[in-house]
Every structure is written in C-alpha cells, then in structure tokens.
Design a protein around this motif. Structure first.
Motif, PDB file in Angstrom:
ATOM      1  N   TYR A  81       0.831  -1.191   0.000  1.00 51.14           N
ATOM      2  CA  TYR A  81       0.000   0.000   0.000  1.00 51.14           C
ATOM      3  C   TYR A  81       0.872   1.250   0.000  1.00 51.14           C
ATOM      4  O   TYR A  81       1.806   1.367   0.794  1.00 51.14           O
ATOM      5  CB  TYR A  81      -0.921   0.011   1.212  1.00 51.14           C
ATOM      6  CG  TYR A  81      -2.085  -0.945   1.107  1.00 51.14           C
ATOM      7  CD1 TYR A  81      -3.221  -0.593   0.386  1.00 51.14           C
ATOM      8  CD2 TYR A  81      -2.034  -2.194   1.718  1.00 51.14           C
ATOM      9  CE1 TYR A  81      -4.295  -1.467   0.286  1.00 51.14           C
ATOM     10  CE2 TYR A  81      -3.112  -3.072   1.607  1.00 51.14           C
ATOM     11  CZ  TYR A  81      -4.231  -2.698   0.890  1.00 51.14           C
ATOM     12  OH  TYR A  81      -5.280  -3.561   0.779  1.00 51.14           O
ATOM     13  N   GLU A 304     -13.008   0.412   5.767  1.00 52.21           N
ATOM     14  CA  GLU A 304     -11.546   0.356   5.867  1.00 52.21           C
ATOM     15  C   GLU A 304     -10.905   0.063   4.517  1.00 52.21           C
ATOM     16  O   GLU A 304      -9.829   0.587   4.214  1.00 52.21           O
ATOM     17  CB  GLU A 304     -11.135  -0.695   6.891  1.00 52.21           C
ATOM     18  CG  GLU A 304     -11.543  -0.347   8.321  1.00 52.21           C
ATOM     19  CD  GLU A 304     -11.032  -1.355   9.319  1.00 52.21           C
ATOM     20  OE1 GLU A 304     -10.412  -2.353   8.886  1.00 52.21           O
ATOM     21  OE2 GLU A 304     -11.245  -1.146  10.523  1.00 52.21           O
ATOM     22  N   THR A 305     -11.531  -0.756   3.709  1.00 54.60           N
ATOM     23  CA  THR A 305     -11.043  -1.062   2.364  1.00 54.60           C
ATOM     24  C   THR A 305     -12.224  -1.097   1.403  1.00 54.60           C
ATOM     25  O   THR A 305     -13.358  -1.370   1.807  1.00 54.60           O
ATOM     26  CB  THR A 305     -10.310  -2.413   2.312  1.00 54.60           C
ATOM     27  OG1 THR A 305     -11.201  -3.444   2.714  1.00 54.60           O
ATOM     28  CG2 THR A 305      -9.077  -2.405   3.209  1.00 54.60           C
ATOM     29  N   THR A 317      -7.628  -2.572  -5.098  1.00 55.07           N
ATOM     30  CA  THR A 317      -7.912  -2.462  -3.670  1.00 55.07           C
ATOM     31  C   THR A 317      -7.403  -1.130  -3.136  1.00 55.07           C
ATOM     32  O   THR A 317      -6.249  -0.753  -3.374  1.00 55.07           O
ATOM     33  CB  THR A 317      -7.253  -3.616  -2.894  1.00 55.07           C
ATOM     34  OG1 THR A 317      -7.711  -4.856  -3.427  1.00 55.07           O
ATOM     35  CG2 THR A 317      -7.611  -3.552  -1.420  1.00 55.07           C
ATOM     36  N   ARG A 319      -7.361   1.351   0.538  1.00 56.72           N
ATOM     37  CA  ARG A 319      -7.480   1.261   1.998  1.00 56.72           C
ATOM     38  C   ARG A 319      -7.554   2.662   2.596  1.00 56.72           C
ATOM     39  O   ARG A 319      -6.828   3.568   2.172  1.00 56.72           O
ATOM     40  CB  ARG A 319      -6.285   0.501   2.579  1.00 56.72           C
ATOM     41  CG  ARG A 319      -6.346   0.289   4.091  1.00 56.72           C
ATOM     42  CD  ARG A 319      -5.250  -0.642   4.548  1.00 56.72           C
ATOM     43  NE  ARG A 319      -3.935  -0.051   4.388  1.00 56.72           N
ATOM     44  CZ  ARG A 319      -2.790  -0.667   4.703  1.00 56.72           C
ATOM     45  NH1 ARG A 319      -2.828  -1.905   5.155  1.00 56.72           N
ATOM     46  NH2 ARG A 319      -1.631  -0.068   4.547  1.00 56.72           N
ATOM     47  N   TYR A 321      -7.517   4.938   6.290  1.00 57.22           N
ATOM     48  CA  TYR A 321      -7.391   5.015   7.742  1.00 57.22           C
ATOM     49  C   TYR A 321      -7.502   6.474   8.164  1.00 57.22           C
ATOM     50  O   TYR A 321      -7.094   7.388   7.459  1.00 57.22           O
ATOM     51  CB  TYR A 321      -6.095   4.371   8.250  1.00 57.22           C
ATOM     52  CG  TYR A 321      -4.821   5.037   7.831  1.00 57.22           C
ATOM     53  CD1 TYR A 321      -4.260   6.071   8.586  1.00 57.22           C
ATOM     54  CD2 TYR A 321      -4.131   4.615   6.695  1.00 57.22           C
ATOM     55  CE1 TYR A 321      -3.077   6.660   8.215  1.00 57.22           C
ATOM     56  CE2 TYR A 321      -2.947   5.201   6.317  1.00 57.22           C
ATOM     57  CZ  TYR A 321      -2.416   6.222   7.088  1.00 57.22           C
ATOM     58  OH  TYR A 321      -1.240   6.806   6.715  1.00 57.22           O
ATOM     59  N   HIS A 331      -3.272   2.933  -1.870  1.00 53.84           N
ATOM     60  CA  HIS A 331      -3.549   2.105  -3.052  1.00 53.84           C
ATOM     61  C   HIS A 331      -2.569   0.946  -3.068  1.00 53.84           C
ATOM     62  O   HIS A 331      -1.351   1.141  -2.919  1.00 53.84           O
ATOM     63  CB  HIS A 331      -3.380   2.961  -4.309  1.00 53.84           C
ATOM     64  CG  HIS A 331      -3.599   2.202  -5.575  1.00 53.84           C
ATOM     65  ND1 HIS A 331      -2.870   2.436  -6.721  1.00 53.84           N
ATOM     66  CD2 HIS A 331      -4.460   1.202  -5.889  1.00 53.84           C
ATOM     67  CE1 HIS A 331      -3.285   1.616  -7.666  1.00 53.84           C
ATOM     68  NE2 HIS A 331      -4.231   0.867  -7.189  1.00 53.84           N
ATOM     69  N   GLU A 332      -3.070  -0.260  -3.231  1.00 58.67           N
ATOM     70  CA  GLU A 332      -2.199  -1.421  -3.299  1.00 58.67           C
ATOM     71  C   GLU A 332      -1.584  -1.528  -4.698  1.00 58.67           C
ATOM     72  O   GLU A 332      -2.298  -1.668  -5.683  1.00 58.67           O
ATOM     73  CB  GLU A 332      -2.972  -2.699  -2.964  1.00 58.67           C
ATOM     74  CG  GLU A 332      -2.071  -3.924  -2.874  1.00 58.67           C
ATOM     75  CD  GLU A 332      -2.831  -5.185  -2.497  1.00 58.67           C
ATOM     76  OE1 GLU A 332      -2.216  -6.119  -1.995  1.00 58.67           O
ATOM     77  OE2 GLU A 332      -4.064  -5.205  -2.735  1.00 58.67           O
TER      78      GLU A 332
END
Length: 578
Positions: A81, A304-305, A317, A319, A321, A331-332
């Motif tokens: 991420y 959360e995602t 995906t 994420r 927080y 970003h993954e």
C-alpha cells in the motif's frame, strides 16, 4: 613348541595389552606417535576436529558450490500500500475571488475579524468592504461605494443619494430596510448596505467580489476553471433548493445525492459539491468524479477497504485510515522490492537478510573471513611472541627487562575502547573495506603477542641452563641457531596448545567487533557482522533465522578449537595416563 618361544609369545601378547601410560609400552613408541595416539583416543578432541573440518568444508568448498555470489541482492514483486490521496472534512471557509479583483490574506483576516464582531462594513488597508452572512457556511464579500446618507428625525426618514436614477422606489426600499433594522437589502438586482450611525446613516452600494463557503468543488474535467459567478450561483441555488441555475446564459441542473450536490450540464455530470476535500498525492494525478464519489461513500460509511476500477484495468484495492477529521487513502500496487528478511524456502534455505542477500551464502563467505582472520592473527602474533620471548629468555639482563616492560605496556592497553576509537576513525576516513580488513588483522595480532612472549620466555629461562645448551655453546653454534633450532622446538608443544586455544578467542573477538560495527565492513561478510542484525529489536524478535545460524557457526567453531586445544594439552602432558 619350545618353552622359550611360548614365553616370547606371552610377552608379546602381554605387551599388546599394556596401557599407553605404562613405561614398558611407552618405550616402544616415538614421542610423536605417543602424542598422536593419545590425541586420537580423546573423544572431545576428535569431536573438535570434526567440527573444524566441517566448518572448513562448509566455508571454503560450500561457497564454490552455491549458485549465488556473496553480494548478490534478490528482489521480488510485492503488493504494498502506498499513499494515494488525502481526504479532509472541510471546516474552514474557502474563497472564490472574482476575476480581476485582488483580495489578499490581510483582507481575509480583516473579514474574519468583522464576522466575529458582526460588523457589516470593514476596512482593510485603504479599501472598504462589506460582508453578508447567507448562512453559517456561506458568506458574500462586497466592495462598497458610498452613495448617500439617510436622516431619521421624529420618525421621518429622508434619503439623499449621489447617484441619479434610483428613484422613489429605491428611497422606499431604504426606508423599509431602516424600519426593519436591516443592514443589507437588495433592490433591482443590486445589493446595498446601510451603516447605522445614530440618526445619520451611511448608504453604500455593494458589488459582490468574493464567495466564502465551506463547500469543496470537484469538476469532471481538469481544464474546468472554478469561476466566481458559477460558485455564487451554485451556493445560492443550494440554499434556495433550486432545481437549476443559470450562469452566463448556460443552464445547469442541481441534484442532491446523499448530502452531495451534483451539477449536471446537458445531462452529463459537470461537478460535485460536498464538504470533503480529496487531494491526490501526486500532482499530475486527476480523479474522476465517480471515483471521488466512491471515496466519499467509503469515508461516510467508515469502510476500511474498498474495491474500485479507477484506471479501467480491473478492480483495485484501496485502503482508508482515519486521523481526526483527516483520512489517508492508500492504493495497493505491485512494487519491485528488495527481498529482505524472506523466510527460509527451497530457493533460500536459510532465508535472506536485511540487504536481500542469501543468508546461507553469506555464512559460507563469512566463515572464510572469520577463519582466515583467526589463523592469520594467531600466526602473526605467534611469530612476534616467539622472536621477542626467545630473545628475552635467552639473553636475559637488560634485553629481558626491556622486552618485558614492552609486554607490560601492551597488557595495559584497553583493547576494546582502542578498537572502537580506531574503527570510528576508519569510518570517518572512509577506508576501503579490504584495507580495513587487513588493518583489523594486523591490530589484533599486535595486541595478542604479549601472552605468547611471556610463555616462550618462561620456558627458555628453564631450558637454557640444561646440559644440551651447554653443549651447543661449547661446539660454537651461533646464537640465533641455539634459540630457534634448539630452544624453540622444545617450546613447540606448549605453543601448539596456546595457538589452538587462541584461535577461538580471536574469532570471538572479531565477531564482537563486527557486531559493534567496528570490525569487518559491508559488503564483506563475517559471522560477526551477520549477527549485527540483532541491533534491531524488531529483527531480534521476528526474524530469528537472520542471526541464529551465524551464532551457531561461531559456537561450533570456537568449541571445536577449544576441544582440540584441550586434547593437545592432555596429549602433550607426559604425566597423563591414558
């Protein structure tokens, strides 16, 4: 068979059964064979030999068999991420300034002060401004022009203006505003301000120049400009719950979508207005309105995602927080990384270290350096100790006094602080790692010879008065030959034991120095600087495979040399009974 033959055979059989320590048996063996047989029968000594031979094979042969080099770095693709955007729930006013108008930071501070004191007119520099609160999240700021005065006397209000053409209707609008104690009123599409001053009130004509709102505008195109007229029309339309607005002859449709206002043009989404500011991490990035809407949905839903096809290449995906009123969007991404601290696998039997290098390969090459340092240091220190100890023991008098005082001086040197100081100086001078390695061996040897010199001196002091030395003097053999051919060979057994035991000590010392960062330097590997990874508590507790194998190698090697040294000491002991 005769009686004599039987007695001879019994004597031979009895002699075979004799213990090695029995005098009758000892006389049949040479001293070398006696020492060798005593050594071989010592199980710990043989175990030590197996350890050392195994470590030599592991270090010097294993390195040639490994497919990797000592400094080969391994990398891998890994999804990780990365920060992609920052999201903030806006709680501050944002200013949209009309084209050609200058409204500085100083002007903004004066506006804020005027709103806190509920002043309709405020001055900034030499310019007068007016502010009007539409609601708590929306203000209009005006430039003002004085156009007249009003006079209130006994309930009658007279209006005097300097502008022609306003007419009686305007005067009635002013009188009505004063009667209602209004500060701001609209007339014929214009805005006017009344500044109350007892009975003499000042009348201003206001021209809107700034929209101050807590809303954040996101446009469908990066080329769309955020204009004052558009912002003013949208803000008024939102408050009036209008279905459409018109700006510069163009009609826009307004719609509400779960607290977010959508502005459409000709059926296509034109802009989104909300309280959330979404700023891409990279300056050249631009997020589509649908993507920003999905981010707001995830923020409001406390997800959360979430998955979203942002680039049209399939679901990705993301994420979120949160920190107070701020969120970070990650970003993954598939990233080409150094394969550090990889767990043991078929490709890397002992895993990889913090540099992404194969630990097993580093252990093999590290063993070469650790063993080489041990043998070379012992060889150099033994040579120095034999020469100086032999001279001190043989010549005695002032030569013995001088050499022993030198020995005492070296014994007083604190070796560990000295190594740390020298290591720091070498680091500062950026000495080449190969030169540094040679200097490390030389310094270790120079500090290790005094013990050997003392032992050689003590042995020679007792040997030089014996009859065979008197014979060498009588036959005229030169002094150097007396020392190195007749005296030193008699000290060899003790030297072998001391050197063998010293090998383990030198390897331990090198390991400690490398662990402290003042020994062997990267890219060279040694068992000590491999264990240096435990300086990090996280590595110590989570990646035990990165340092335990090097500790085991040191343990096996030092034990091996100590077992061999103990075995040789027992084998050379003439009083030993085995």
């Amino acid at each position: 068979m005769s009686i004599e033959n039987k007695d001879y055979e019994n004597k031979v059989e009895k002699q075979d059964e004799l213990d090695l320590g029995d005098e009758s048996r000892v006389r049949t063996l040479s001293p070398t064979m006696l020492v060798l047989k005593r050594f071989i029968r010592n199980r710990l000594a043989i175990t030590g030999m197996i350890f050392i031979v195994g470590m030599f094979i592991f270090s010097f042969i294993g390195g040639f068999l490994m497919p990797y080099s000592e400094t080969e770095v391994f990398k891998k693709y890994e999804g990780m991420y990365k920060v992609y955007a920052g999201i903030t729930e806006n709680e501050n006013l944002r200013y949209v300034i009309d084209e050609g108008v200058e409204f500085t930071t100083l002007d903004i501070s004066q506006f804020v002060l005027a709103t806190s004191q509920d002043l309709p007119i405020f001055e900034s520099g030499d310019t007068l401004y007016a502010q009007r609160m539409i609601d708590e999240d929306f203000y209009m700021i005006y430039s003002v022009e004085e156009i007249g005065l009003t006079l209130s006397l006994r309930g009658d209000v007279s209006v005097n203006t300097t502008v022609d053409g306003l007419g009686e209707d305007f005067n009635q609008a002013v009188i009505g505003a004063i009667g209602g104690e209004e500060t701001v009123f609209d007339f014929d599409g214009g805005t006017y301000i009344i500044e109350y001053n007892n009975k003499n009130n000042v009348l201003y004509r206001a021209t809107p120049i700034v929209v101050a709102s807590k809303n954040v505008y996101d446009y469908a195109s990066v080329e769309t400009s955020h204009s004052f007229d558009f912002a003013a029309a949208v803000e008024r339309g939102i408050r009036e719950e209008a279905d459409s607005i018109e700006v510069d002859g163009v009609t826009y449709t307004l719609g509400d979508n779960e607290g977010m206002t959508e502005v459409s043009l000709d059926g296509n989404l034109y802009a989104n207005i909300s309280r959330y500011s979404i700023e891409p991490f990279y300056e050249d990035s631009f997020f589509a309105l649908d993507f920003k809407a999905r981010i707001r949905e995830a923020v409001q839903g406390e997800e959360e995602t979430f998955l979203y096809d942002e680039k049209g290449e399939g679901q990705e995906t993301f994420r979120l927080y949160r920190q107070n009123l701020q969120w970070t969007l990650e970003h993954e991404e598939s990233t080409y990384l150094v394969d550090e601290y990889s767990s043991p696998s078929t490709e890397h039997l002992l895993g990889t270290d913090g540099h992404g290098m194969d630990i097993l390969t580093r252990l093999m090459y590290g063993g070469r350096i650790s063993l080489r340092i041990g043998f070379l240091v012992v060889a150099i220190s033994t040579t120095i100790g034999i020469i100086l100890g032999g001279m001190a023991g043989y010549f005695g008098k002032w030569v013995d006094m001088l050499i022993m005082r030198i020995v005492d001086t070296f014994n007083c040197i604190p070796s560990l602080p000295l190594f740390i100081i020298i290591g720091s100086v070498l680091d500062q001078l950026r000495i080449d790692p190969q030169i540094r390695l040679n200097m490390l061996m030389l310094i270790l040897a120079v500090l290790s010879w005094p013990g050997i010199a003392r032992m050689v001196r003590g042995q020679i002091l007792s040997l030089r008065e014996q009859e065979f030395m008197t014979a060498t003097e009588a036959t005229g053999i030169r002094v150097s030959k007396r020392i190195f051919k007749h005296l030193i060979p008699n000290v060899i057994p003790q030297l072998i034991v001391i050197c063998t035991l010293s090998l383990g000590s030198v390897i331990l010392t090198e390991s400690v120095l490398s662990f402290l960062g003042v020994g062997v330097k990267f890219p060279f590997a040694s068992w000590g600087n491999i264990i240096n990874a435990v300086n990090n508590v996280h590595v110590l507790s989570n990646y035990t495979f990165a340092w335990i194998p090097a500790g085991i190698c040191i343990l096996i090697t030092v034990l091996g040399f100590n077992f061999i040294g103990d075995g040789l000491r027992d084998a050379f002991d003439p009083k030993a009974k085995r």
